[in-house]
Enzyme design. Structure first.
Site, short mmCIF file in Angstrom:
data_model
loop_
_atom_site.label_atom_id
_atom_site.label_comp_id
_atom_site.label_asym_id
_atom_site.label_seq_id
_atom_site.Cartn_x
_atom_site.Cartn_y
_atom_site.Cartn_z
N CYS A 232 0.88 -1.19 0.00
CA CYS A 232 0.00 0.00 0.00
C CYS A 232 0.91 1.22 0.00
O CYS A 232 0.86 2.06 0.90
CB CYS A 232 -0.92 0.01 1.22
SG CYS A 232 -1.92 -1.49 1.43
N GLY A 236 4.98 6.70 -1.24
CA GLY A 236 6.25 6.02 -1.05
C GLY A 236 7.16 6.43 0.06
O GLY A 236 8.35 6.11 0.03
N GLY A 237 6.66 7.10 1.09
CA GLY A 237 7.54 7.51 2.19
C GLY A 237 8.29 6.34 2.81
O GLY A 237 9.50 6.42 3.07
N LYS A 238 7.59 5.23 3.03
CA LYS A 238 8.22 4.07 3.67
C LYS A 238 9.07 3.29 2.66
O LYS A 238 10.10 2.72 3.03
CB LYS A 238 7.15 3.20 4.31
CG LYS A 238 6.44 3.90 5.47
CD LYS A 238 5.39 3.02 6.12
CE LYS A 238 4.68 3.79 7.24
NZ LYS A 238 3.89 4.93 6.74
N ASP A 256 0.29 -0.08 -5.49
CA ASP A 256 -0.83 0.74 -5.03
C ASP A 256 -1.94 0.68 -6.08
O ASP A 256 -1.70 0.30 -7.24
CB ASP A 256 -0.40 2.20 -4.80
CG ASP A 256 -1.30 2.90 -3.79
OD1 ASP A 256 -0.99 2.85 -2.59
OD2 ASP A 256 -2.33 3.47 -4.20
N ASP A 283 -4.09 -3.27 -10.75
CA ASP A 283 -5.30 -3.09 -11.56
C ASP A 283 -6.03 -4.40 -11.81
O ASP A 283 -7.05 -4.44 -12.49
CB ASP A 283 -4.96 -2.41 -12.90
CG ASP A 283 -3.86 -3.13 -13.67
OD1 ASP A 283 -3.41 -4.20 -13.20
OD2 ASP A 283 -3.45 -2.62 -14.72
N ASP A 301 1.06 -1.47 4.91
CA ASP A 301 0.78 -0.22 5.63
C ASP A 301 -0.69 0.11 5.33
O ASP A 301 -1.00 0.88 4.45
CB ASP A 301 1.72 0.89 5.13
CG ASP A 301 1.58 2.17 5.92
OD1 ASP A 301 1.07 2.11 7.06
OD2 ASP A 301 1.95 3.23 5.40
N CYS A 354 -1.80 3.71 11.08
CA CYS A 354 -1.66 4.93 11.89
C CYS A 354 -2.94 5.13 12.69
O CYS A 354 -3.46 6.23 12.80
CB CYS A 354 -1.34 6.14 11.01
SG CYS A 354 -2.49 6.42 9.65
#
Length: 404
Positions: A232, A236-238, A256, A283, A301, A354
């Site tokens: 997920c 793309g921070g992680k 994603d 997709d 995530d 989160c």
């Protein structure tokens, strides 16, 4: 503090969009800040921080102002007057503030401080849910912490630089930072500011990422040369952080359902000097099936209520609906069952949210382990991060290992 008419008008315009039209606060503020090129950083800061403050305390302020949705401009000027009065700001002689009952505002504020759902400015259902899931003593502390302004925390990109160099570069640009003891590659701004305009950011030396979120990359234990799936990935921070811990070696497949987020990830990866990330749009079910049993590490995530990040997204309090919780629980369990199939024997799966709610966190992991899909996994460890204990975002992480 002296109030300036054009800045106050911008605040009222923003609140109308957020409260009446359902616009996202961050998008509305981003648009407003482009309204007048003559505004300096202090002006833009006033507009952004005032809007966020009033959104955060919407229920408290509108109750004191005695106004209800949908709000007229006059209603929101009354709310603005409540905000200013409670902050000790002298109201100018404008028609919008005529006959503002200062003493009554302060008296009503004192009365509502005795009732948690008004004091912390949350919907009834959210208050009831928090008590049910966390217990009243913990919920009372946690929702108070989630109403505090979030720190700005940076993750230094060690593929390009180090903490000391970023610290020095930002100091020269007018930003003082401090180190975080438990995160050697993190820095916290001593005062909030727009670090996105600095050369250090443009050169990919750091990303803005909360301290709780920065724990995930080390939790997943990805090593150079491994194959890792970030299922997920979003923007793309992680994924970027995991690439850093892998020293740019191996393969990260960032998945994603939204192509625009993956496009943003590509842009960020280029700026960060990361070249071991491959993006794939989900997709069809074939995208996941092709990876069954092939990944050393899988990160889920998961989408969630986001109750752990209310400090950053205060408008979520008013956008969330109780029925959404049941929907998101079903989605979380489905993701665990579907995406866990990518983990090869001996590999590890990290489930993260989160959220602070057990029904989205440890209860989901427990249900998965009792399912047919989860029978080959064991729980290695999990961590529940609460804002009132850490000062960071509320967060949850569980590490599971595929044993056969």
């Amino acid at each position: 503090m002296r109030l300036h008419r054009n800045l106050c008008f911008a605040v009222i315009d923003g609140l109308l969009e957020i409260f009446n039209d359902g616009s996202y606060a961050d998008k509305t503020i981003e648009k407003l800040l482009k309204r007048d090129k003559r505004w300096g950083s202090r002006d833009r800061g006033f507009v952004a921080e005032t809007i966020y403050e009033i959104v955060r305390w919407k229920r408290l302020y509108t109750s004191i102002a005695e106004v209800k949705s949908p709000y007229s401009r006059d209603d929101l000027w009354r709310v603005f007057a409540v905000w200013a009065t409670l902050r000790g700001i002298k109201l100018p002689d404008w028609p919008y503030f005529k006959d503002t009952p200062n003493r009554r505002i302060k008296g009503r504020f004192d009365e509502l401080q005795k009732i948690r759902k008004y004091r912390e400015s949350i919907p009834d259902w959210m208050d009831e849910l928090g008590i049910e899931e966390l217990g009243e003593p913990i919920w009372t502390k946690e929702i108070a912490a989630l109403n505090e302004q979030a720190d700005v925390v940076l993750r230094v990109n060690t593929l390009k630089t180090n903490v000391d160099k970023v610290k020095a570069e930002l100091f020269d640009a007018g930003f003082e930072t401090e180190n975080l003891s438990k995160l050697p590659n993190a820095l916290k701004l001593k005062e909030r500011g727009n670090v996105f305009q600095t050369e250090a950011f443009k050169n990919g030396w750091f990303e803005v990422q909360d301290a709780s979120s920065q724990l995930v990359a080390s939790y997943i234990e990805a090593e150079p040369g491994m194959r890792v799936a970030d299922t997920c990935a979003g923007a793309g921070g992680k994924s970027l952080h995991i690439a850093d811990t892998m020293d740019n070696k191996g393969q990260i497949i960032a998945l994603d359902i939204y192509q625009n987020k993956l496009n943003e990830l590509k842009r960020r990866a280029k700026r960060n000097g990361v070249h071991n990330i491959e993006t794939r749009l989900i997709d069809s079910t074939k995208v996941i099936k092709k990876l069954h049993g092939k990944m050393d590490r899988v990160l889920i995530d998961a989408p969630c209520t986001g109750l752990g990040v209310l400090r950053r997204n205060p408008d979520a309090k008013w956008k969330l609906r109780p029925e959404f919780l049941n929907e998101i629980r079903e989605t979380q369990q489905k993701l665990l069952k579907d995406y866990s199939k990518m983990v090869k024997p001996g590999g590890k799966l990290v489930y993260a949210t989160c959220s602070i709610l057990p029904s989205e966190n440890q209860n989901q992991v427990k249900s998965f382990l009792q399912s047919e899909e989860g029978k080959d996994f064991k729980l290695v460890k999990d961590d529940k991060i609460l804002s009132h204990k850490t000062g960071n975002d509320g967060f949850y992480m569980a590490k599971l290992e595929r044993i056969s």
